[in-house]
Scaffold this motif. Structure first.
Motif, PDB file in Angstrom:
ATOM      1  N   ASP A  42      14.211   8.258  -9.634  1.00  9.62           N
ATOM      2  CA  ASP A  42      14.309   9.601  -8.856  1.00  9.62           C
ATOM      3  C   ASP A  42      13.478   9.525  -7.683  1.00  9.62           C
ATOM      4  OD1 ASP A  42      16.228  10.286 -10.899  1.00  9.62           O
ATOM      5  OD2 ASP A  42      14.913  11.543 -12.003  1.00  9.62           O
ATOM      6  N   GLU A  43      12.199   9.002  -8.013  1.00  5.17           N
ATOM      7  CA  GLU A  43      11.339   9.148  -6.825  1.00  5.17           C
ATOM      8  C   GLU A  43      11.248   8.035  -5.702  1.00  5.17           C
ATOM      9  OE1 GLU A  43       9.338  11.535  -6.202  1.00  5.17           O
ATOM     10  OE2 GLU A  43       9.751  13.031  -8.169  1.00  5.17           O
ATOM     11  N   LYS A  44      12.271   7.113  -6.178  1.00  8.94           N
ATOM     12  CA  LYS A  44      12.357   5.990  -5.348  1.00  8.94           C
ATOM     13  C   LYS A  44      11.113   4.985  -5.335  1.00  8.94           C
ATOM     14  CE  LYS A  44      16.026   7.461  -2.935  1.00  8.94           C
ATOM     15  NZ  LYS A  44      16.821   8.430  -2.119  1.00  8.94           N
ATOM     16  N   VAL A  45      10.419   5.014  -6.497  1.00 10.62           N
ATOM     17  CA  VAL A  45       9.226   4.182  -6.454  1.00 10.62           C
ATOM     18  C   VAL A  45       9.442   2.804  -7.210  1.00 10.62           C
ATOM     19  CG1 VAL A  45       6.963   4.174  -7.640  1.00 10.62           C
ATOM     20  CG2 VAL A  45       7.870   6.100  -6.847  1.00 10.62           C
ATOM     21  N   ASN A  46       9.008   1.861  -6.654  1.00  4.86           N
ATOM     22  CA  ASN A  46       8.986   0.498  -7.362  1.00  4.86           C
ATOM     23  C   ASN A  46       7.589   0.018  -7.806  1.00  4.86           C
ATOM     24  OD1 ASN A  46       9.613  -2.252  -7.975  1.00  4.86           O
ATOM     25  ND2 ASN A  46      10.084  -3.006  -6.191  1.00  4.86           N
ATOM     26  N   PRO A  47       7.577  -0.018  -9.070  1.00  2.92           N
ATOM     27  CA  PRO A  47       6.386  -0.466  -9.636  1.00  2.92           C
ATOM     28  C   PRO A  47       5.725  -1.847  -9.335  1.00  2.92           C
ATOM     29  CG  PRO A  47       7.636  -0.044 -11.488  1.00  2.92           C
ATOM     30  CD  PRO A  47       8.360   0.301 -10.157  1.00  2.92           C
ATOM     31  N   ALA A  91       6.298  -3.542  -6.569  1.00  3.97           N
ATOM     32  CA  ALA A  91       6.117  -3.765  -5.110  1.00  3.97           C
ATOM     33  C   ALA A  91       4.772  -4.296  -4.770  1.00  3.97           C
ATOM     34  CB  ALA A  91       6.634  -2.653  -4.219  1.00  3.97           C
ATOM     35  N   GLY A  92       3.799  -3.744  -5.592  1.00  4.25           N
ATOM     36  CA  GLY A  92       2.252  -3.997  -5.288  1.00  4.25           C
ATOM     37  C   GLY A  92       1.981  -5.408  -5.789  1.00  4.25           C
ATOM     38  N   CYS A  93       2.873  -6.025  -6.529  1.00  5.44           N
ATOM     39  CA  CYS A  93       2.687  -7.298  -6.915  1.00  5.44           C
ATOM     40  C   CYS A  93       3.422  -8.361  -6.365  1.00  5.44           C
ATOM     41  CB  CYS A  93       3.296  -7.710  -8.504  1.00  5.44           C
ATOM     42  SG  CYS A  93       2.916  -6.498  -9.696  1.00  5.44           S
ATOM     43  N   LEU A  94       3.963  -8.305  -5.218  1.00  2.06           N
ATOM     44  CA  LEU A  94       4.743  -9.015  -4.541  1.00  2.06           C
ATOM     45  C   LEU A  94       3.845  -9.934  -3.620  1.00  2.06           C
ATOM     46  CD1 LEU A  94       7.153 -10.407  -3.557  1.00  2.06           C
ATOM     47  CD2 LEU A  94       7.410  -8.363  -1.641  1.00  2.06           C
ATOM     48  N   PRO A  95       2.609  -9.268  -3.228  1.00  2.00           N
ATOM     49  CA  PRO A  95       1.572 -10.283  -2.278  1.00  2.00           C
ATOM     50  C   PRO A  95       1.031 -11.243  -3.219  1.00  2.00           C
ATOM     51  CG  PRO A  95       1.472  -7.729  -1.471  1.00  2.00           C
ATOM     52  CD  PRO A  95       2.390  -8.061  -2.685  1.00  2.00           C
ATOM     53  N   ILE A  96       0.895 -10.928  -4.154  1.00  2.00           N
ATOM     54  CA  ILE A  96       0.167 -11.808  -5.330  1.00  2.00           C
ATOM     55  C   ILE A  96       1.052 -13.191  -5.726  1.00  2.00           C
ATOM     56  CG2 ILE A  96      -0.681 -11.899  -7.637  1.00  2.00           C
ATOM     57  CD1 ILE A  96      -1.777  -8.931  -7.629  1.00  2.00           C
ATOM     58  N   PHE A  97       2.468 -12.626  -5.971  1.00  4.54           N
ATOM     59  CA  PHE A  97       3.287 -13.721  -6.165  1.00  4.54           C
ATOM     60  C   PHE A  97       3.432 -14.841  -5.134  1.00  4.54           C
ATOM     61  CE2 PHE A  97       4.818 -10.695  -9.324  1.00  4.54           C
ATOM     62  CZ  PHE A  97       4.468 -11.470 -10.499  1.00  4.54           C
ATOM     63  N   LEU A  98       3.387 -14.125  -3.861  1.00  6.69           N
ATOM     64  CA  LEU A  98       3.671 -15.000  -2.617  1.00  6.69           C
ATOM     65  C   LEU A  98       2.557 -16.031  -2.376  1.00  6.69           C
ATOM     66  CD1 LEU A  98       5.644 -12.477  -0.058  1.00  6.69           C
ATOM     67  CD2 LEU A  98       6.542 -14.544  -1.224  1.00  6.69           C
ATOM     68  N   GLN A  99       1.370 -15.376  -2.948  1.00  8.42           N
ATOM     69  CA  GLN A  99       0.069 -16.001  -2.664  1.00  8.42           C
ATOM     70  C   GLN A  99       0.260 -17.668  -3.760  1.00  8.42           C
ATOM     71  OE1 GLN A  99      -2.013 -16.285  -0.493  1.00  8.42           O
ATOM     72  NE2 GLN A  99      -3.561 -14.346  -0.499  1.00  8.42           N
ATOM     73  N   ILE A 100       0.959 -17.476  -4.786  1.00  9.11           N
ATOM     74  CA  ILE A 100       1.114 -18.603  -5.575  1.00  9.11           C
ATOM     75  C   ILE A 100       1.502 -19.801  -4.969  1.00  9.11           C
ATOM     76  CG2 ILE A 100       1.971 -19.431  -7.758  1.00  9.11           C
ATOM     77  CD1 ILE A 100       2.009 -16.658  -8.752  1.00  9.11           C
ATOM     78  N   PRO A 101       2.587 -19.942  -4.324  1.00 11.26           N
ATOM     79  CA  PRO A 101       2.854 -21.170  -3.731  1.00 11.26           C
ATOM     80  C   PRO A 101       2.293 -21.519  -2.527  1.00 11.26           C
ATOM     81  CG  PRO A 101       4.631 -19.470  -3.100  1.00 11.26           C
ATOM     82  CD  PRO A 101       3.705 -18.833  -4.284  1.00 11.26           C
ATOM     83  N   PHE A 124       0.717  -1.299  -0.011  1.00 12.40           N
ATOM     84  CA  PHE A 124      -0.105  -0.091   0.035  1.00 12.40           C
ATOM     85  C   PHE A 124       0.893   1.260  -0.129  1.00 12.40           C
ATOM     86  CE2 PHE A 124      -4.624  -0.559   0.541  1.00 12.40           C
ATOM     87  CZ  PHE A 124      -4.776  -2.033   0.514  1.00 12.40           C
ATOM     88  N   ALA A 125       1.913   1.240   0.664  1.00 16.09           N
ATOM     89  CA  ALA A 125       2.834   2.306   0.703  1.00 16.09           C
ATOM     90  C   ALA A 125       3.486   2.622  -0.815  1.00 16.09           C
ATOM     91  CB  ALA A 125       4.211   2.230   1.563  1.00 16.09           C
ATOM     92  N   SER A 126       3.631   1.661  -1.466  1.00 15.89           N
ATOM     93  CA  SER A 126       4.208   1.489  -2.942  1.00 15.89           C
ATOM     94  C   SER A 126       2.921   2.044  -3.818  1.00 15.89           C
ATOM     95  CB  SER A 126       4.409   0.288  -3.313  1.00 15.89           C
ATOM     96  OG  SER A 126       4.821   0.506  -4.905  1.00 15.89           O
ATOM     97  N   MET A 127       1.736   1.861  -3.386  1.00 18.96           N
ATOM     98  CA  MET A 127       0.544   2.395  -4.140  1.00 18.96           C
ATOM     99  C   MET A 127       0.496   3.807  -4.282  1.00 18.96           C
ATOM    100  SD  MET A 127      -1.881  -1.107  -3.662  1.00 18.96           S
ATOM    101  CE  MET A 127      -3.404  -0.202  -4.072  1.00 18.96           C
ATOM    102  N   ALA A 128       0.593   4.176  -2.915  1.00 13.31           N
ATOM    103  CA  ALA A 128       0.451   5.560  -2.416  1.00 13.31           C
ATOM    104  C   ALA A 128       1.749   6.401  -3.221  1.00 13.31           C
ATOM    105  CB  ALA A 128       0.678   5.713  -1.021  1.00 13.31           C
ATOM    106  N   GLN A 129       2.939   5.898  -3.267  1.00 16.82           N
ATOM    107  CA  GLN A 129       3.815   6.384  -4.040  1.00 16.82           C
ATOM    108  C   GLN A 129       3.528   6.543  -5.560  1.00 16.82           C
ATOM    109  OE1 GLN A 129       7.186   3.830  -2.451  1.00 16.82           O
ATOM    110  NE2 GLN A 129       8.238   5.765  -1.682  1.00 16.82           N
ATOM    111  N   MET A 130       2.976   5.681  -5.952  1.00 17.05           N
ATOM    112  CA  MET A 130       2.808   5.458  -7.324  1.00 17.05           C
ATOM    113  C   MET A 130       1.589   6.361  -7.890  1.00 17.05           C
ATOM    114  SD  MET A 130       4.213   3.287  -9.344  1.00 17.05           S
ATOM    115  CE  MET A 130       3.230   3.234 -10.588  1.00 17.05           C
TER     116      MET A 130
END
Length: 610
Positions: free
Chosen positions: A444-449, A451-461, A407-413
């Motif tokens: 420059d803005e230190k944003v990782n586009p 990052a919001g996908c990480l929980p989805i990838f972790l849900q796969i295993p 959510f922090a990443s989404m806020a930055q985006m």
């Protein structure tokens, strides 16, 4: 024009998924495409009905010393009723807390075993699962122990043995004996524990005048009609069913019945120092296990009449001098693949990788701990559905810090979105330059586009591990939840497609959408509504229709998986609402985006009207 193109692409994608998914399911998840009733029909490997022309016998043949060849041919015969066949020959009863049946004294065969803890169907008065059945009956499946040798009379499948007791129990071992006319006495001392492990000590006493050479062996012989595999019992890339062995400390899931057919009369052989060999089904296992990790030759062979045989024999025949005794011990596992029990046997008797009889697959390191967590929660709560809900809380709790970062990443985006729009407008004719400038903006803005996908990838295993646990663990079979959910390892049986059973119509598996997958789709739709809108209209449309596509995709899967996903969605919604309170700028941006979208829609409507 772009909007119309996006809509057309979204519709085409939906159609491909909906109509292509049944084909993929039948190819990769054949165990999931059947309804509850069809799955239940597969749970009894040996019953009295239907017919397949086979005898199922596999007599040992005399061989030269040092050879371990054991015949696998059998004469075709007429299928007969189980009760008739069981009454033909003298038998020794088997009576343990978990196994019932008998040993056929003709051939010294374990060919009559039922599992008293497991029933073929959900009904309480349903008969127990039959694992072993004698030759001449449907799905014949048995084990026996014997000797191969040249120049000496050995017992075969027609030999009638003498038993020193009438019943084999955990407290009373039984010794079978037979003597030939040249001074050799053969004996098989059988003992059994309170679960599923049988120990056979084979001994030969040579009272003759000359030395003899013999090779003791053990076989498992079964009928398997590959053209009529019961629902839920098909081998697939997710679940291995068929011939299996552990050879030199490595579990082999690569051999199937078709491979054994193609190997011809020579069969598929492997030298094994640490291991075992047998046949694995979805929930049941028959396995021959040499003691003390003795070096043996293991082999799978095919015979006539859909007969398949797994066998073990010592690598070389052993010479028995006059007055000497040769002893060999082999264990036979015949029962349900209960995870804790397999682990216990593995440690207690040093049986290499016996726990791999359950095909855990890629995420073995994660799936077994997940199973034990789920099993503990089940024992704690007394209801497996409640255990799944509690486990969902545990998983979401562990992933909560990651969700906060998401959510922090989404806020930055959202914060950099105005700058991104300017870049898109400025370089709309140069897509490569546009991407370069956007990537520079992220840096420059230190944003990782991503990052919001990480929980989805972790849900796969997690999802795949839960799928394997629910589909393979005998502990989860026939476990109810509440109301209409009587078996969480089977699909949700209640579907509005046939008005919840009021219309006498059985819809195809991919259309038999139950209540749980519908609830899963509704909660996922609401969850996506809480997410910030995607900047790409095509992506936004895909996210809008994805919940309803997943409803059909998930419909054939186990109700336990559907329950997990639904509860996970509810917890995610609650989590999102709480995190929005911690990131008000994200909520404000969402409201602003929604207002702009509504305003744009009104302008387009007005333009069309004019």
């Amino acid at each position: 024009m772009d909007d119309k193109r996006n809509i057309i692409m979204a519709v085409l994608l939906t159609g491909i998924i909906l109509f292509g998914w049944p084909v993929l399911m039948e190819t990769f998840f054949p165990d999931m495409v059947n309804k509850n009733e069809a799955v239940e029909q597969a749970d009894s490997p040996g019953n009295d009905q239907a017919a397949a022309p086979t005898d199922g016998s596999a007599p040992a043949v005399s061989t030269t010393p040092g050879s371990a060849a054991i015949g696998a041919d059998a004469a075709a015969g007429t299928i007969r009723k189980l009760s008739v066949v069981l009454a033909e020959n003298p038998r020794v009863a088997i009576d343990t807390p978990r196994l019932q049946g008998s040993i056929n004294l003709q051939g010294a065969r374990f060919d009559d075993l039922t599992l008293t803890d497991h029933t073929t169907e959900l009904a309480k008065d349903s008969p127990p699962v039959r694992l072993f059945a004698p030759s001449g009956t449907k799905d014949a499946y048995f084990s026996r122990f014997g000797w191969a040798g040249d120049g000496v009379a050995v017992p075969d499948d027609k030999t009638v043995w003498t038993a020193d007791k009438a019943k084999l129990t955990p407290e009373t071992p039984v010794t079978l004996s037979w003597a030939n006319e040249t001074g050799q006495t053969y004996a098989i001392t059988l003992s059994i524990d309170e679960n599923y492990l049988i120990t056979a000590e084979q001994s030969v006493t040579n009272r003759g005048e000359n030395a003899i050479a013999l090779n003791p062996f053990g076989i498992l012989s079964r009928v398997r009609d590959l053209d009529n595999v019961p629902p839920g019992e098909a081998d697939s890339w997710t679940i291995h069913i068929g011939p299996m062995g552990v050879f030199d400390g490595i579990a082999n899931f690569d051999t199937d019945y078709e491979d054994v057919d193609e190997a011809g009369t020579n069969g598929i052989a492997a030298d094994a120092t640490k291991g075992w060999v047998g046949f694995t089904d979805k929930y049941w296992l028959g396995a021959l296990i040499p003691v003390s990790n003795a070096k043996v030759e293991a082999k799978f062979r095919a015979g006539s009449g859909d007969i398949y045989q797994a066998q073990i024999a010592r690598e070389n025949a052993q010479v028995i001098a006059p007055g000497k005794v040769l002893k060999t011990t082999t264990r036979l596992f015949a029962g349900a693949k209960e995870t804790a029990l397999l682990d216990t046997y593995k440690e207690q008797y040093d049986i290499t990788l016996l726990d791999r009889a359950v095909d855990w697959g890629w995420f073995y390191w994660f799936e077994k701990p997940l199973f034990y967590l789920l099993d503990w929660l089940f024992k704690f709560s007394g209801n497996f559905g409640v255990a799944i809900i509690l486990m969902t809380f545990v998983v979401r709790g562990i992933m909560f810090p990651i969700a906060q970062k998401q959510f922090a990443s989404m806020a930055q985006m959202r914060a950099v979105q105005p700058k991104m729009k300017k870049i898109q407008e400025k370089y709309k004719e140069d897509k490569q330059k546009q991407q370069q400038e956007i990537m520079k903006l992220y840096k420059d803005e230190k944003v990782n586009p991503l990052a919001g996908c990480l929980p989805i990838f972790l849900q796969i295993p997690i999802f795949f591990a839960l799928y394997k646990v629910l589909m393979l663990s005998i502990e989860m079979r026939h476990q109810p939840f509440t109301l209409w959910i009587k078996d969480l390892s089977a699909p949700d049986p209640l579907t509005p497609v046939n008005l919840f059973g009021l219309i006498p119509f059985d819809p195809p598996s991919f259309l038999a959408v139950g209540i749980l997958p519908i609830l899963m789709g509704i909660t996922m739709h609401y969850q996506f509504k809480l997410n910030p809108q995607q900047m790409d209209p095509m992506q936004q449309q895909i996210f809008s229709i994805m919940p309803w596509i997943l409803v059909f995709i998930m419909a054939p899967f186990a109700a336990g998986l559907q329950l997990y996903w639904t509860v996970s969605n509810v917890l995610t919604i609650a989590q999102q609402k709480w995190l929005y309170s911690r990131h008000p700028q994200l909520k404000e941006q969402m409201a602003k985006d929604a207002e702009e979208k509504a305003k744009k829609a009104e302008e387009e409507k007005a333009a069309k009207t004019n």
